[in-house]
Design a protein around this motif. Sequence first.
Motif, PDB file in Angstrom:
ATOM      1  N   GLY A 102      28.527  85.234  44.970  1.00 43.71           N
ATOM      2  CA  GLY A 102      29.487  85.943  44.357  1.00 43.71           C
ATOM      3  C   GLY A 102      28.748  87.172  44.036  1.00 43.71           C
ATOM      4  O   GLY A 102      29.102  88.367  44.152  1.00 43.71           O
ATOM      5  N   GLU A 103      27.987  86.877  43.297  1.00 48.59           N
ATOM      6  CA  GLU A 103      26.896  88.035  42.623  1.00 48.59           C
ATOM      7  C   GLU A 103      26.434  88.954  43.853  1.00 48.59           C
ATOM      8  O   GLU A 103      26.367  90.226  43.730  1.00 48.59           O
ATOM      9  CB  GLU A 103      25.811  87.810  41.785  1.00 48.59           C
ATOM     10  N   ILE A 104      25.824  88.192  44.901  1.00 49.35           N
ATOM     11  CA  ILE A 104      25.221  89.036  46.034  1.00 49.35           C
ATOM     12  C   ILE A 104      26.651  90.015  46.882  1.00 49.35           C
ATOM     13  O   ILE A 104      26.183  91.073  46.896  1.00 49.35           O
ATOM     14  CB  ILE A 104      24.672  88.043  46.934  1.00 49.35           C
ATOM     15  N   ASN A 105      27.451  89.412  46.848  1.00 49.22           N
ATOM     16  CA  ASN A 105      28.700  90.123  47.413  1.00 49.22           C
ATOM     17  C   ASN A 105      29.092  91.385  46.485  1.00 49.22           C
ATOM     18  O   ASN A 105      29.455  92.433  47.055  1.00 49.22           O
ATOM     19  CB  ASN A 105      29.733  89.299  47.594  1.00 49.22           C
ATOM     20  N   ARG A 106      29.096  91.159  45.023  1.00 49.88           N
ATOM     21  CA  ARG A 106      29.423  92.064  44.216  1.00 49.88           C
ATOM     22  C   ARG A 106      28.128  93.244  44.162  1.00 49.88           C
ATOM     23  O   ARG A 106      28.665  94.574  44.254  1.00 49.88           O
ATOM     24  CB  ARG A 106      29.390  91.536  42.780  1.00 49.88           C
ATOM     25  N   ARG A 107      26.886  92.859  44.363  1.00 47.07           N
ATOM     26  CA  ARG A 107      25.822  94.016  44.142  1.00 47.07           C
ATOM     27  C   ARG A 107      25.769  94.791  45.505  1.00 47.07           C
ATOM     28  O   ARG A 107      25.337  95.897  45.573  1.00 47.07           O
ATOM     29  CB  ARG A 107      24.790  93.074  43.991  1.00 47.07           C
ATOM     30  N   GLY A 108      26.097  93.810  46.634  1.00 49.65           N
ATOM     31  CA  GLY A 108      26.071  94.176  48.047  1.00 49.65           C
ATOM     32  C   GLY A 108      24.742  93.870  48.753  1.00 49.65           C
ATOM     33  O   GLY A 108      23.708  93.926  47.904  1.00 49.65           O
ATOM     34  N   PRO A 109      24.412  93.228  49.815  1.00 52.01           N
ATOM     35  CA  PRO A 109      23.495  93.145  50.481  1.00 52.01           C
ATOM     36  C   PRO A 109      22.576  94.122  50.878  1.00 52.01           C
ATOM     37  O   PRO A 109      23.019  95.286  50.645  1.00 52.01           O
ATOM     38  CB  PRO A 109      23.890  92.221  51.533  1.00 52.01           C
ATOM     39  N   ALA A 110      21.075  93.759  51.105  1.00 49.81           N
ATOM     40  CA  ALA A 110      20.280  94.715  51.553  1.00 49.81           C
ATOM     41  C   ALA A 110      20.922  95.662  52.854  1.00 49.81           C
ATOM     42  O   ALA A 110      21.690  94.912  53.855  1.00 49.81           O
ATOM     43  CB  ALA A 110      19.043  94.327  51.846  1.00 49.81           C
ATOM     44  N   VAL A 111      20.599  96.804  52.954  1.00 53.46           N
ATOM     45  CA  VAL A 111      21.265  97.520  54.241  1.00 53.46           C
ATOM     46  C   VAL A 111      20.092  97.375  55.337  1.00 53.46           C
ATOM     47  O   VAL A 111      19.047  97.887  54.878  1.00 53.46           O
ATOM     48  CB  VAL A 111      21.627  98.905  53.999  1.00 53.46           C
ATOM     49  N   LEU A 112      20.348  97.076  56.558  1.00 56.18           N
ATOM     50  CA  LEU A 112      19.263  96.850  57.444  1.00 56.18           C
ATOM     51  C   LEU A 112      19.428  98.189  58.391  1.00 56.18           C
ATOM     52  O   LEU A 112      20.404  98.336  59.051  1.00 56.18           O
ATOM     53  CB  LEU A 112      19.564  95.684  58.306  1.00 56.18           C
ATOM     54  N   GLY A 113      18.322  98.764  58.433  1.00 59.52           N
ATOM     55  CA  GLY A 113      18.519  99.986  59.238  1.00 59.52           C
ATOM     56  C   GLY A 113      18.177  99.545  60.759  1.00 59.52           C
ATOM     57  O   GLY A 113      18.428 100.468  61.774  1.00 59.52           O
ATOM     58  N   THR A 114      17.489  98.679  61.179  1.00 59.86           N
ATOM     59  CA  THR A 114      17.201  98.278  62.316  1.00 59.86           C
ATOM     60  C   THR A 114      17.227  96.541  62.477  1.00 59.86           C
ATOM     61  O   THR A 114      17.714  96.102  61.467  1.00 59.86           O
ATOM     62  CB  THR A 114      15.520  98.326  62.741  1.00 59.86           C
ATOM     63  N   THR A 115      17.361  96.251  63.783  1.00 67.61           N
ATOM     64  CA  THR A 115      17.501  94.908  64.046  1.00 67.61           C
ATOM     65  C   THR A 115      16.434  94.042  63.544  1.00 67.61           C
ATOM     66  O   THR A 115      15.149  94.262  63.639  1.00 67.61           O
ATOM     67  CB  THR A 115      17.561  94.513  65.400  1.00 67.61           C
ATOM     68  N   PRO A 116      16.592  93.127  62.304  1.00 67.07           N
ATOM     69  CA  PRO A 116      15.584  92.417  61.765  1.00 67.07           C
ATOM     70  C   PRO A 116      14.514  91.534  62.866  1.00 67.07           C
ATOM     71  O   PRO A 116      15.457  90.945  63.653  1.00 67.07           O
ATOM     72  CB  PRO A 116      16.102  91.231  60.766  1.00 67.07           C
ATOM     73  N   THR A 117      13.230  91.335  62.804  1.00 66.22           N
ATOM     74  CA  THR A 117      12.509  90.336  63.483  1.00 66.22           C
ATOM     75  C   THR A 117      11.688  89.518  62.508  1.00 66.22           C
ATOM     76  O   THR A 117      11.718  89.732  61.356  1.00 66.22           O
ATOM     77  CB  THR A 117      11.572  91.393  64.405  1.00 66.22           C
ATOM     78  N   LEU A 118      11.236  88.510  63.151  1.00 69.18           N
ATOM     79  CA  LEU A 118      10.500  87.596  62.277  1.00 69.18           C
ATOM     80  C   LEU A 118       9.034  87.338  62.858  1.00 69.18           C
ATOM     81  O   LEU A 118       8.759  87.365  63.953  1.00 69.18           O
ATOM     82  CB  LEU A 118      11.150  86.031  62.593  1.00 69.18           C
ATOM     83  N   THR A 119       8.153  87.732  61.852  1.00 66.37           N
ATOM     84  CA  THR A 119       6.725  88.290  62.306  1.00 66.37           C
ATOM     85  C   THR A 119       6.181  86.813  62.769  1.00 66.37           C
ATOM     86  O   THR A 119       6.217  85.748  62.044  1.00 66.37           O
ATOM     87  CB  THR A 119       5.939  88.676  60.874  1.00 66.37           C
ATOM     88  N   ALA A 120       5.260  86.909  63.682  1.00 70.97           N
ATOM     89  CA  ALA A 120       4.602  85.659  64.202  1.00 70.97           C
ATOM     90  C   ALA A 120       3.258  85.734  63.189  1.00 70.97           C
ATOM     91  O   ALA A 120       2.496  86.828  62.983  1.00 70.97           O
ATOM     92  CB  ALA A 120       3.765  85.906  65.582  1.00 70.97           C
ATOM     93  N   LEU A 121       3.093  84.461  62.656  1.00 72.82           N
ATOM     94  CA  LEU A 121       1.803  84.355  61.689  1.00 72.82           C
ATOM     95  C   LEU A 121       0.842  83.561  62.503  1.00 72.82           C
ATOM     96  O   LEU A 121       1.024  82.369  63.199  1.00 72.82           O
ATOM     97  CB  LEU A 121       2.401  83.580  60.660  1.00 72.82           C
ATOM     98  N   SER A 122      -0.436  83.745  62.089  1.00 79.59           N
ATOM     99  CA  SER A 122      -1.687  82.778  62.567  1.00 79.59           C
ATOM    100  C   SER A 122      -1.515  81.543  61.583  1.00 79.59           C
ATOM    101  O   SER A 122      -1.163  81.372  60.491  1.00 79.59           O
ATOM    102  CB  SER A 122      -2.781  83.648  62.380  1.00 79.59           C
ATOM    103  N   THR A 123      -2.291  80.776  61.853  1.00 81.79           N
ATOM    104  CA  THR A 123      -2.464  79.316  60.868  1.00 81.79           C
ATOM    105  C   THR A 123      -3.312  79.974  59.580  1.00 81.79           C
ATOM    106  O   THR A 123      -2.871  79.459  58.387  1.00 81.79           O
ATOM    107  CB  THR A 123      -3.360  78.455  61.476  1.00 81.79           C
ATOM    108  N   ALA A 124      -4.140  80.876  59.764  1.00 81.04           N
ATOM    109  CA  ALA A 124      -4.799  81.330  58.528  1.00 81.04           C
ATOM    110  C   ALA A 124      -3.713  82.195  57.517  1.00 81.04           C
ATOM    111  O   ALA A 124      -4.080  81.831  56.252  1.00 81.04           O
ATOM    112  CB  ALA A 124      -6.116  82.304  59.002  1.00 81.04           C
ATOM    113  N   GLU A 125      -2.974  82.971  57.998  1.00 75.17           N
ATOM    114  CA  GLU A 125      -2.035  83.707  57.422  1.00 75.17           C
ATOM    115  C   GLU A 125      -1.124  82.717  56.727  1.00 75.17           C
ATOM    116  O   GLU A 125      -0.547  82.763  55.572  1.00 75.17           O
ATOM    117  CB  GLU A 125      -1.086  84.749  58.280  1.00 75.17           C
TER     118      GLU A 125
END
Length: 274
Positions: free
Chosen positions: A60-83
Amino acid sequence: MWPTHGAGSFCSAPPDAERTTTIGTQKRANPLLAVRDEDTFVRQLLGSLGSYPAYFDRLGEINRRGPAVLGTTPTLTALSTAETRQLLGQGAQIIDVRPVTDFAHGHILGAISIPLRDQFATWLGWLLSDDAPLVFVTAPGQDLAELTWQALKIGYERLAGHLDMTAWQADGGEQQSIDLLTADRIANRPVLDIRQRAEHVAGHIADAVHLELGDLAGHADEAPPGAVVACGHGERAMTAASLLARAGHHDLAVLDGGPGDWAKATGRTLEADA
């Protein structure tokens, strides 16, 4: 009568399975429309509602405030085991989105199993807070765009990245496993049913302890030692088993299937609560 985002009428106990309804149908079949006073109507309606995801209270609060505006298609970063290890040391949560069988065979200690499927966002938002970075353990070929979208659409924006489990294994990362048992192999082990109350009441394995998955984190000490965790098919049960393992439970197993499979394998009748 107004349309809703679900099937049938929500002013029923329980909601209908049909996609559409009519006023005439509701007058004939809806037990709440036979109630004669407001207090009884409210009591019966609220009593028929099941538990709901924790993130519902935040949206409810997220909808009231408004979500983050995404300028590009979001991607998920590949992580190493160390990271990944560094992020975990900084308080990140680790979510394993691989299929149940993969998680059973080997997973990172402390990981929560939430298989990537249509209900992924529901259980992510139900079981984890949105204020910690999230690391996702994935299998080769899984749809990372779908994973990202399901998380973002319920307000989970701290997506640290994903780790391919094969990289963790190749690096010699520590793993643990959880037995996946068919119904004929349960024997006399205690059973923990983590389905919602309405599902449990309708029919459950004899003498099963009932704790809803959505409440399990706060009641892990009430789970029987060495339990076989059961749901309808196995996905929610593996999620529950991973939560119990993280809370310190040992010798856990998950039922590969549901109560119906147990009844068929044993020739026994499911118990139903009045």
